[in-house]
Design an enzyme around this catalytic site. Structure first.
Site, mmCIF file in Angstrom:
data_model
loop_
_atom_site.group_PDB
_atom_site.id
_atom_site.type_symbol
_atom_site.label_atom_id
_atom_site.label_comp_id
_atom_site.label_asym_id
_atom_site.label_seq_id
_atom_site.Cartn_x
_atom_site.Cartn_y
_atom_site.Cartn_z
ATOM 1 N N ASN A 148 8.767 -24.716 10.063
ATOM 2 C CA ASN A 148 7.350 -25.087 9.978
ATOM 3 C C ASN A 148 7.057 -26.459 10.547
ATOM 4 O O ASN A 148 5.955 -26.714 11.015
ATOM 5 C CB ASN A 148 6.897 -24.986 8.513
ATOM 6 C CG ASN A 148 6.673 -23.545 8.099
ATOM 7 O OD1 ASN A 148 5.644 -22.951 8.414
ATOM 8 N ND2 ASN A 148 7.659 -22.949 7.435
ATOM 9 N N LYS A 208 3.900 -7.757 10.919
ATOM 10 C CA LYS A 208 4.498 -9.039 11.267
ATOM 11 C C LYS A 208 4.222 -10.004 10.130
ATOM 12 O O LYS A 208 3.227 -9.902 9.411
ATOM 13 C CB LYS A 208 3.941 -9.589 12.592
ATOM 14 C CG LYS A 208 2.466 -9.898 12.645
ATOM 15 C CD LYS A 208 1.977 -11.196 11.997
ATOM 16 C CE LYS A 208 2.753 -12.392 12.463
ATOM 17 N NZ LYS A 208 2.226 -13.642 11.776
ATOM 18 N N THR A 254 0.623 -13.489 4.507
ATOM 19 C CA THR A 254 0.197 -13.873 5.850
ATOM 20 C C THR A 254 0.806 -12.909 6.825
ATOM 21 O O THR A 254 1.963 -12.990 7.145
ATOM 22 C CB THR A 254 0.604 -15.281 6.227
ATOM 23 O OG1 THR A 254 -0.173 -15.626 7.348
ATOM 24 C CG2 THR A 254 1.983 -15.490 6.582
ATOM 25 N N GLU A 294 10.797 -17.120 6.442
ATOM 26 C CA GLU A 294 11.266 -18.270 7.229
ATOM 27 C C GLU A 294 12.406 -18.984 6.505
ATOM 28 O O GLU A 294 12.226 -19.542 5.421
ATOM 29 C CB GLU A 294 10.101 -19.218 7.491
ATOM 30 C CG GLU A 294 9.099 -18.622 8.457
ATOM 31 C CD GLU A 294 7.821 -19.415 8.597
ATOM 32 O OE1 GLU A 294 7.085 -19.151 9.559
ATOM 33 O OE2 GLU A 294 7.549 -20.284 7.757
ATOM 34 N N SER A 297 5.584 -26.651 18.448
ATOM 35 C CA SER A 297 6.262 -27.199 19.631
ATOM 36 C C SER A 297 6.835 -26.111 20.513
ATOM 37 O O SER A 297 6.872 -24.950 20.123
ATOM 38 C CB SER A 297 7.363 -28.161 19.179
ATOM 39 O OG SER A 297 8.302 -27.492 18.381
ATOM 40 N N THR A 339 5.349 -13.570 15.465
ATOM 41 C CA THR A 339 5.176 -15.018 15.692
ATOM 42 C C THR A 339 6.497 -15.705 15.336
ATOM 43 O O THR A 339 7.396 -15.776 16.159
ATOM 44 C CB THR A 339 3.991 -15.580 14.884
ATOM 45 O OG1 THR A 339 4.107 -15.175 13.515
ATOM 46 C CG2 THR A 339 2.669 -15.100 15.446
#
Length: 413
Positions: A408, A182, A193, A280, A413, A156
């Site tokens: 995040n 992932k 997660t 991230e 979008s 993702t």
């Protein structure tokens, strides 16, 4: 950019006899995206898993638990990215079941023999009609050497696919352990997660598999954190196709079981650390080690307090040796009778604090030198355990950067 992490060489991810993988474009969220993965398992395979402790768990997690409990013999795994099918109520369960039914029909199986997994945006309707329409293409695409492609297909917000593989000898027979995962954000233990799939051809008794996957998770995916958020879809599955030629492993305490356990834990830890390295916006990979607690749980409690702290993580991003933030996190970790006068703190090889205060030889220039590194170890000794043993907990985390917020903020979008 991920921290010292590159995509795995496809040739390094060994095929697991009894597992075939196919990938297709279902258009779950974006057109022309390979977003559907199907793993088919040889008859006689054993499967066990651990799942998120978030009470708002996703529809596929609920179904996976039911299908594993039904014990009909799992023969297929289906994974979509782009949509989490979480926060979707009864409709989400209906759509997840529909996907299982569709794949089962193609393979002449019972729906309970299929495990569904989803990852992506929460609270959006799963386009199961698109997924089901793409199943024949995924099945036709199957091959044994598709682990690297599958690692890419389940991503993702990941920037790098994550895969690991190891081969060991059991009774002179080569046994393979290969896995993919992932995850990059919403990462916290219990579990992170993430989706993780590890398979082996080891001939192990099915009754031993649940304990083995739980142990592997506790040593790997339950020791990482990026942002302290526990996801709705976390799943870690261990598959044993039982096709290796060695004698069946029936004793969890046997040398053969120990060899297999070590390989599975090693692969799981490599995958878990890859998630943190690809956190991230991460620019630093940080190991937090806490020694000297009254027990391991106490050490882990302190380690997570440090690893979760936004103030600690932002200091690491800035390479700012504001190391009092670490001591503060130790202090609020929740150990009521903690004696601050006993605590020692190291940053890599630099002794920062002793007896609860600044070490007399510590120079801020030494702290700044370490803080500029891409990989850093924080070590704390609580000096609470008996002198002949030092319970230890290790947690892996990363820093917080500007890019974490950007990623995040723009996720949908």
């Amino acid at each position: 950019m991920p921290v010292n992490l590159a995509a795995p060489d496809p040739a390094s991810l060994h095929a697991v006899p009894g597992v075939e993988i196919g990938i297709a474009m279902a258009g779950v969220r974006k057109a022309m995206r390979r977003d559907l993965t199907v793993l088919t398992l040889a008859e006689g395979s054993a499967v066990a898993g651990v799942f998120t402790k978030n009470r708002f768990c996703a529809a596929p997690v609920q179904l996976c638990r039911k299908h594993l409990a039904a014990d009909h013999g799992i023969r297929a795994i289906v994974v979509n990215t782009g949509n989490a099918n979480a926060g979707t109520g009864e409709d989400g369960l209906v759509r997840a079941r529909s996907t299982c039914i569709a794949l089962a029909r193609h393979m002449n199986l019972a729906p309970e023999q299929v495990l569904p997994f989803s990852t992506g945006v929460i609270m959006e309707t799963l386009p199961n009609d698109r997924i089901e329409a793409a199943l024949p293409a995924a099945l036709a695409d199957r091959g044994a050497e598709r682990w690297a492609d599958a690692a890419t297909a389940i991503m993702t917000t990941d920037t790098v696919p994550k895969g690991a593989s190891k081969q060991v000898l059991i009774e002179g027979e080569v046994v393979t352990v290969t896995g993919i995962a992932k995850g990059a954000g919403m990462i916290r233990p219990n579990m992170a997660t993430m989706l993780g799939f590890v398979a082996t051809d080891a001939h192990i008794a099915p009754s031993l598999l649940q304990a083995l996957v739980s142990e592997a998770a506790d040593a790997s995916f339950n020791r990482i954190t990026v942002d302290g958020d526990t996801s709705t879809n976390d799943s870690f599955v261990l598959v044993a196709t039982r096709q290796a030629a060695h004698t069946e492993i029936t004793d969890a305490g046997s040398p053969e079981a120990a060899t297999l356990r070590e390989a599975i834990v090693a692969v799981s830890q490599q995958l878990a650390q890859a998630i943190v390295r690809d956190g991230e916006g991460a620019t630093k990979f940080i190991t937090v080690q806490v020694d000297g607690g009254a027990n391991e749980a106490e050490c882990r409690q302190v380690a997570y307090a440090i690893a979760h702290s936004p103030l600690v993580k932002t200091a690491f991003f800035a390479s700012d040796p504001n190391l009092g933030r670490i001591l503060a996190a130790v202090g609020y970790a929740g150990i009521d009778d903690l004696d601050q006068g006993l605590i020692d703190l190291w940053l890599d090889d630099v002794h920062v604090a002793t007896k609860g205060g600044r070490h007399p030889d510590y120079q801020e220039a030494d702290g700044a030198r370490v803080m500029k590194r891409a990989e850093i170890t924080v070590r704390v000794d609580l000096h609470r355990g008996p002198s002949d043993r030092k319970p230890c907990a290790v947690v892996w985390t990363c820093d917080f950067s500007y890019d974490y917020v950007k990623i995040n903020a723009d996720y949908r979008s």
